[in-house]
Motif scaffolding. Structure first.
Motif, mmCIF file in Angstrom:
data_model
loop_
_atom_site.group_PDB
_atom_site.id
_atom_site.type_symbol
_atom_site.label_atom_id
_atom_site.label_comp_id
_atom_site.label_asym_id
_atom_site.label_seq_id
_atom_site.Cartn_x
_atom_site.Cartn_y
_atom_site.Cartn_z
ATOM 1 N N LEU A 170 0.825 -1.201 0.000
ATOM 2 C CA LEU A 170 0.000 0.000 0.000
ATOM 3 C C LEU A 170 0.864 1.258 0.000
ATOM 4 C CD1 LEU A 170 -2.858 1.161 0.084
ATOM 5 C CD2 LEU A 170 -2.748 1.022 2.573
ATOM 6 N N ILE A 171 1.878 1.282 0.841
ATOM 7 C CA ILE A 171 2.777 2.438 0.910
ATOM 8 C C ILE A 171 3.537 2.613 -0.401
ATOM 9 C CG2 ILE A 171 4.892 3.299 2.001
ATOM 10 C CD1 ILE A 171 3.774 2.010 4.635
ATOM 11 N N ASN A 172 4.049 1.524 -0.949
ATOM 12 C CA ASN A 172 4.857 1.608 -2.161
ATOM 13 C C ASN A 172 4.055 1.931 -3.416
ATOM 14 O OD1 ASN A 172 7.285 1.124 -0.851
ATOM 15 N ND2 ASN A 172 7.069 -1.087 -1.045
ATOM 16 N N HIS A 173 2.735 1.821 -3.351
ATOM 17 C CA HIS A 173 1.907 2.093 -4.524
ATOM 18 C C HIS A 173 1.162 3.420 -4.435
ATOM 19 C CE1 HIS A 173 2.736 -2.089 -5.493
ATOM 20 N NE2 HIS A 173 2.363 -1.777 -6.714
ATOM 21 N N GLN A 174 1.444 4.231 -3.415
ATOM 22 C CA GLN A 174 0.740 5.502 -3.279
ATOM 23 C C GLN A 174 0.924 6.394 -4.502
ATOM 24 O OE1 GLN A 174 -1.493 6.553 -0.466
ATOM 25 N NE2 GLN A 174 -1.390 4.348 -0.811
ATOM 26 N N GLU A 175 2.145 6.464 -5.041
ATOM 27 C CA GLU A 175 2.388 7.316 -6.211
ATOM 28 C C GLU A 175 1.615 6.821 -7.420
ATOM 29 O OE1 GLU A 175 5.320 5.891 -4.785
ATOM 30 O OE2 GLU A 175 6.013 7.575 -3.605
ATOM 31 N N VAL A 176 1.546 5.502 -7.598
ATOM 32 C CA VAL A 176 0.823 4.922 -8.732
ATOM 33 C C VAL A 176 -0.665 5.237 -8.618
ATOM 34 C CG1 VAL A 176 0.127 2.744 -9.815
ATOM 35 C CG2 VAL A 176 2.491 3.079 -9.109
ATOM 36 N N ILE A 177 -1.224 5.037 -7.435
ATOM 37 C CA ILE A 177 -2.653 5.277 -7.228
ATOM 38 C C ILE A 177 -2.969 6.760 -7.428
ATOM 39 C CG2 ILE A 177 -4.579 5.106 -5.613
ATOM 40 C CD1 ILE A 177 -2.914 2.832 -4.186
ATOM 41 N N ARG A 178 -2.141 7.608 -6.845
ATOM 42 C CA ARG A 178 -2.350 9.054 -6.976
ATOM 43 C C ARG A 178 -2.240 9.482 -8.442
ATOM 44 N NH1 ARG A 178 -0.008 14.141 -6.758
ATOM 45 N NH2 ARG A 178 -1.039 15.563 -5.321
ATOM 46 N N ALA A 179 -1.237 8.977 -9.147
ATOM 47 C CA ALA A 179 -1.072 9.314 -10.569
ATOM 48 C C ALA A 179 -2.286 8.854 -11.367
ATOM 49 C CB ALA A 179 0.199 8.679 -11.110
ATOM 50 N N TYR A 180 -2.781 7.684 -11.051
ATOM 51 C CA TYR A 180 -3.957 7.169 -11.743
ATOM 52 C C TYR A 180 -5.153 8.095 -11.516
ATOM 53 C CZ TYR A 180 -7.935 4.403 -13.016
ATOM 54 O OH TYR A 180 -9.104 3.993 -13.587
ATOM 55 N N ILE A 181 -5.379 8.493 -10.263
ATOM 56 C CA ILE A 181 -6.505 9.373 -9.950
ATOM 57 C C ILE A 181 -6.360 10.697 -10.691
ATOM 58 C CG2 ILE A 181 -7.642 10.677 -8.099
ATOM 59 C CD1 ILE A 181 -6.819 8.317 -6.209
ATOM 60 N N ILE A 182 -5.151 11.239 -10.707
ATOM 61 C CA ILE A 182 -4.914 12.518 -11.389
ATOM 62 C C ILE A 182 -5.230 12.399 -12.877
ATOM 63 C CG2 ILE A 182 -3.096 14.126 -12.127
ATOM 64 C CD1 ILE A 182 -1.860 13.718 -9.310
#
Length: 181
Positions: free
Chosen positions: A15-27
């Motif tokens: 979960l911690i290591n994928h925060q950037e991926v999830i945030r980028a996806y949402i953006i």
């Protein structure tokens, strides 16, 4: 026998290591929206609540982005009711989401580690400037300039140079680790 659930420690790490991926996806789904942070938090809550459903060895990023897709769609529906906004239909949104997920870099963890290394090699004052600009509620340039006793232009130039140093360092780390260096 099916795959086992990830342990709490493994799940937290993913979960911690994928925060950037999830945030980028949402953006990519709602560019320019001030609600990205709130949606990310909602996604994190859902992921946390459903952690037992995640199976070790599965693609965590794809699973997380699927949850994010539904949260974004929920957000867009809510916004359209409140403001009468145009919202793409679910099929188009899903097609766009799938295409974006397919384009997510598979080496994002490697890049994040390279960036972490490069950030740690910066001087303390440069790290503080980056933190002020990008971490502490995204302070505006004027506020940071005032806090640091610099002009906005001087601050802009300094941040540009720091980003350039980081970019070259990351490229060098990725090239070196990939055997090209």
């Amino acid at each position: 026998m099916g795959r086992r659930s990830a342990t709490a420690l493994e799940f937290n790490s993913l979960l911690i290591n994928h925060q950037e991926v999830i945030r980028a996806y949402i953006i990519t789904q709602i560019p320019g929206s001030p609600d990205v942070r709130d949606i990310l938090q909602e996604v994190n809550i859902v992921l946390w609540e459903k952690q037992k459903a995640f199976r070790r060895g599965s693609n965590f990023g794809a699973w997380a982005c699927t949850v994010a897709r539904y949260k974004v769609l929920e957000h867009l529906r809510k916004e359209s009711r409140l403001r009468g906004l145009l919202v793409f239909n679910d099929e188009l949104s899903e097609d766009l989401a799938t295409e974006m997920a397919d384009r997510m870099p598979s080496d994002i963890e490697e890049k994040r580690q390279a960036l972490d290394y490069c950030l740690s090699s910066l001087s303390a004052p440069h790290r503080r400037l980056l933190e002020a600009r990008y971490h502490r509620n995204g302070n505006q340039m004027g506020e940071i300039a005032e806090e640091t006793g610099r002009t906005r232009e001087s601050l802009r130039v300094t941040l540009s140079r720091i980003r350039g140093v980081l970019r070259e360092c990351v490229r060098g780390r990725l090239g070196h680790e990939g055997g090209a260096g």
